[in-house]
Motif scaffolding. Sequence first.
Motif, mmCIF file in Angstrom:
data_model
loop_
_atom_site.group_PDB
_atom_site.id
_atom_site.type_symbol
_atom_site.label_atom_id
_atom_site.label_comp_id
_atom_site.label_asym_id
_atom_site.label_seq_id
_atom_site.Cartn_x
_atom_site.Cartn_y
_atom_site.Cartn_z
ATOM 1 N N THR A 37 0.859 -1.173 0.000
ATOM 2 C CA THR A 37 0.000 0.000 0.000
ATOM 3 C C THR A 37 0.900 1.228 0.000
ATOM 4 O OG1 THR A 37 -1.299 -1.319 1.514
ATOM 5 C CG2 THR A 37 -2.090 0.915 1.124
ATOM 6 N N ASN A 38 0.655 2.108 -0.922
ATOM 7 C CA ASN A 38 1.407 3.365 -0.994
ATOM 8 C C ASN A 38 2.926 3.171 -0.928
ATOM 9 O OD1 ASN A 38 1.768 6.052 -1.190
ATOM 10 N ND2 ASN A 38 0.848 6.588 0.797
ATOM 11 N N THR A 62 -0.959 -4.868 2.010
ATOM 12 C CA THR A 62 -2.372 -5.242 1.954
ATOM 13 C C THR A 62 -2.454 -6.700 1.546
ATOM 14 O OG1 THR A 62 -2.868 -3.021 1.223
ATOM 15 C CG2 THR A 62 -4.619 -4.629 0.998
ATOM 16 N N GLU A 90 -4.987 -4.239 5.962
ATOM 17 C CA GLU A 90 -3.758 -3.455 5.830
ATOM 18 C C GLU A 90 -2.885 -3.753 7.031
ATOM 19 O OE1 GLU A 90 -4.165 0.664 5.047
ATOM 20 O OE2 GLU A 90 -4.855 0.304 3.002
#
Length: 332
Positions: A73-74, A87, A149
């Motif tokens: 994620t990101n 994730t 997450e």
Amino acid sequence: MAAVFLVTLYEYSPLFYIAVVFTCFIVTTGLVLGWFGWDVPVILRNSEETQFNTRVFKKQMRQVKNPFGLEITNPSSASIATGITLTTDCLEDSLLTCYWGCSVQKLYEALQKHFYCFRISTPRALEDALYSEYLYQEQYFIKKDSKEEIYCQLPRDTKIEDFGTVPRSRYPLVALLTLADKDDREIYDIISMVSVIHIPDKTYKLSCRILYQYLLLAQGQFHDLKQLFMSANNNSTPSSDSSPEEKNTDRSLLEKAGLSESEVEPPEENSKDCVVCQNGTVNWVLLPCRHTCLCDGCVKYFQQCPMCRQFVQESFALCSQKEQDKDKLKSL
Ligand SMILES: [Zn+2]
Ligand SMILES: [Zn+2]
């Protein structure tokens, strides 16, 4: 002098005359039929013959269900100091075990062990195979079908700020996904997934990414999971955004028995059109470039990928003709 002699011979000897004409005939016929193996005959052959000779080898694929999903994620915000968010998306209850600073050599030895005798189906098995050659380990329980997450960070007291200069002997992070329930291991061919993740630090600032994802099979093989490059159609709404869960439940893996593999997201209804005819549904994956941009009708005309011009060595269909017909019947 020689020329005069030849001309005289030509004028007076019918045998020589016949021999010259015959040699010319043989050479011309040879060129036309391509007996001499020169480049010229290629031009003279008709196009159908050329197509036949260089026909792309079509791979037989096997479809396998992959219970594991893992993404970063990101990725731009991840670093050794700030940690990383992963994730997960698993079809069954699973365990995510993160190994920080995992030895590169020991990891590949562990994969070899899995291949020969020592199946890696639990975190414990991987730790044994690695001879505990990692710096820090943490574990999380992942609930079935829930997109979770998970934030992972190296504790400050480990005092690790980087993993040395390149080439490195340790991967920053190796994430292992295994099935939590013993019974599930009987159902799936794929028993675990090893993701090798790069996380930037002070000495090596390459952005965070998944370097490799290996799927480990109960029979001992392991496969490198690769994404396909699908041609996106901007005119239609990307259904991947509207129904992420559905997309992931359908996640499937295509592989040639024991050799090659690719993660495949099923072609979404009418959203992916062939880049050539703009009409047919994209169904063919070209190898080695992995561009997925041609329909059943167009694939036979291409020996080079229409997207990147790379020569196509092999190709395989996402959906066999029979399955397509079935889908059509269903939608009717
Ligand atoms: Zn087409
Ligand atoms: Zn290509």
